[in-house]
Design a protein around this motif. Structure first.
Motif, mmCIF file in Angstrom:
data_model
loop_
_atom_site.group_PDB
_atom_site.id
_atom_site.type_symbol
_atom_site.label_atom_id
_atom_site.label_comp_id
_atom_site.label_asym_id
_atom_site.label_seq_id
_atom_site.Cartn_x
_atom_site.Cartn_y
_atom_site.Cartn_z
ATOM 1 N N THR A 43 0.816 3.886 2.931
ATOM 2 C CA THR A 43 1.298 3.347 4.004
ATOM 3 C C THR A 43 2.844 3.260 3.962
ATOM 4 O O THR A 43 3.492 3.657 4.918
ATOM 5 C CB THR A 43 0.733 1.919 4.323
ATOM 6 O OG1 THR A 43 -0.779 1.880 4.477
ATOM 7 C CG2 THR A 43 1.354 1.063 5.566
ATOM 8 N N ARG A 44 3.394 2.972 2.894
ATOM 9 C CA ARG A 44 4.906 2.970 2.778
ATOM 10 C C ARG A 44 5.479 4.252 2.915
ATOM 11 O O ARG A 44 6.385 4.443 3.846
ATOM 12 C CB ARG A 44 4.993 2.376 1.241
ATOM 13 C CG ARG A 44 6.690 2.489 1.023
ATOM 14 C CD ARG A 44 7.052 2.121 -0.509
ATOM 15 N NE ARG A 44 6.432 0.749 -0.755
ATOM 16 C CZ ARG A 44 6.628 0.413 -2.067
ATOM 17 N NH1 ARG A 44 7.250 1.149 -3.232
ATOM 18 N NH2 ARG A 44 6.231 -0.917 -2.683
ATOM 19 N N ASP A 50 1.055 -1.276 -0.059
ATOM 20 C CA ASP A 50 0.094 -0.099 0.178
ATOM 21 C C ASP A 50 0.886 1.126 -0.055
ATOM 22 O O ASP A 50 1.678 1.387 0.899
ATOM 23 C CB ASP A 50 -0.911 -0.033 1.319
ATOM 24 C CG ASP A 50 -1.916 1.186 1.299
ATOM 25 O OD1 ASP A 50 -2.736 1.220 0.498
ATOM 26 O OD2 ASP A 50 -1.627 2.142 2.016
ATOM 27 N N THR A 62 4.213 6.832 4.802
ATOM 28 C CA THR A 62 4.009 7.087 6.081
ATOM 29 C C THR A 62 5.116 6.414 6.843
ATOM 30 O O THR A 62 5.637 6.958 7.811
ATOM 31 C CB THR A 62 2.548 6.632 6.824
ATOM 32 O OG1 THR A 62 1.706 7.421 6.017
ATOM 33 C CG2 THR A 62 2.356 7.031 8.220
ATOM 34 N N GLU A 63 5.154 5.078 6.705
ATOM 35 C CA GLU A 63 6.424 4.286 7.408
ATOM 36 C C GLU A 63 7.613 4.801 6.999
ATOM 37 O O GLU A 63 8.588 5.036 8.043
ATOM 38 C CB GLU A 63 6.142 2.743 6.985
ATOM 39 C CG GLU A 63 4.863 2.254 7.535
ATOM 40 C CD GLU A 63 4.707 2.155 9.089
ATOM 41 O OE1 GLU A 63 5.607 2.103 9.749
ATOM 42 O OE2 GLU A 63 3.623 2.560 9.661
#
Length: 292
Positions: free
Chosen positions: A73-74, A70, A76-77
């Motif tokens: 998500t990547r 995703d 954000t991480e």
């Protein structure tokens, strides 16, 4: 007559005693004042921030970002992973800058700078690669160099240069910014390196070390004088130092020139909402940790 003489002697002795006592108390008072002054000076100079952080915060190993399918998500991480290292270095730089501005004001007003403060200035100049021995020129150069790189710019360049932490150099060398080195064995030889070239992609012990090196590179290398001047002009105009104006000082970072700058600014516009959320979460966590 004899009684009168004795009375005069007594009065003289009492007056002399009073004078001696006043001198003793005066010397003691001056001594205490001098001790207070020394203590005050030590309190100020002992607050001098380190020129470099001796211990590199290693943190966790670089996550396998390629396995995060995703994309939001990547991102954000990735930003979450880098934010502590960026804030650590920028916090130190702000502490250095605060002391530098204080000493600069002392220099301008003709106030005496202590030997310890002078040593600190010399170490700071060495770290920021300031070669002049002229004190006024040293202060002027340091004030352009000892300043933060906005977290947005660091995050976006890291994402651009490392493919969001998935590149070979990020995974094998903790190098998120494509920094080079020129000593054999100092890093990883690029597969596409032209024949006759000796540079390697520098290898770091940790991502934190890579972030520190990148920030110092922008703050010291002659290729990024324009970036530092843009930042200094923003300071002079009382404006906030933000990422987008500084991108125009990065023409030398990539052979792609203006196309590279355009791409960075496009990435900033697209990802700024995510960065703001990550920054807010990080700051809330920092405040909670300080309150405990």
């Amino acid at each position: 007559m004899q009684l009168k003489f004795k009375l005069i002697v007594v009065i003289f002795v009492l007056a002399l005693s009073a004078l001696v006592l006043s001198l003793v108390f005066d010397m003691g008072g001056r001594d205490m004042a001098e001790k207070r002054d020394v203590t005050a000076e030590k309190a100020v100079t002992s607050a001098l921030p380190p020129v470099t952080l001796k211990r590199v915060r290693r943190g966790a190993e670089l996550p396998a970002f390629a396995e995060i399918r995703d994309i939001p998500t990547r991102k954000t991480e990735f930003f979450n992973f880098l934010m502590p290292a960026i804030e650590e270095q920028n916090t130190l730089i702000l502490q250095q800058r605060s002391q530098l501005e204080r000493l600069h004001e002392m220099h301008r007003s003709g106030a005496q700078i202590s030997s310890r403060e002078n040593r600190w200035l010399s170490e700071l100049a060495l770290h920021y690669r300031v070669e002049t021995t002229n004190r006024s020129e040293m202060f002027a150069t340091l004030l352009r160099r000892v300043d933060v790189i906005p977290d947005t710019l660091v995050l976006i360049q890291a994402a651009n240069e490392s493919g969001w932490g998935t590149s070979r150099f990020a995974r094998e060398a903790n190098n998120l910014f494509g920094e080079w080195c020129w000593s054999p064995g100092c890093g990883i030889v690029p597969n596409s390196r032209p024949e006759g070239q000796i540079y390697e992609v520098r290898k770091f012990d940790s991502v934190t070390a890579s972030v520190r090196s990148y920030i110092r590179n922008l703050n010291t290398h002659h290729a990024y004088q324009d970036l530092r001047q843009i930042r200094a002009d923003l300071r002079t105009d009382g404006k906030q130092v933000t990422a987008q104006p500084l991108t125009h000082g990065l023409l030398a970072y990539s052979e792609r020139g203006e196309d590279y700058i355009h791409e960075l600014n496009q990435m900033i516009r697209v990802n700024l909402p995510i960065i703001r959320d990550v920054r807010e979460t990080f700051n809330e966590g920092t405040l909670q940790a300080q309150a405990q």
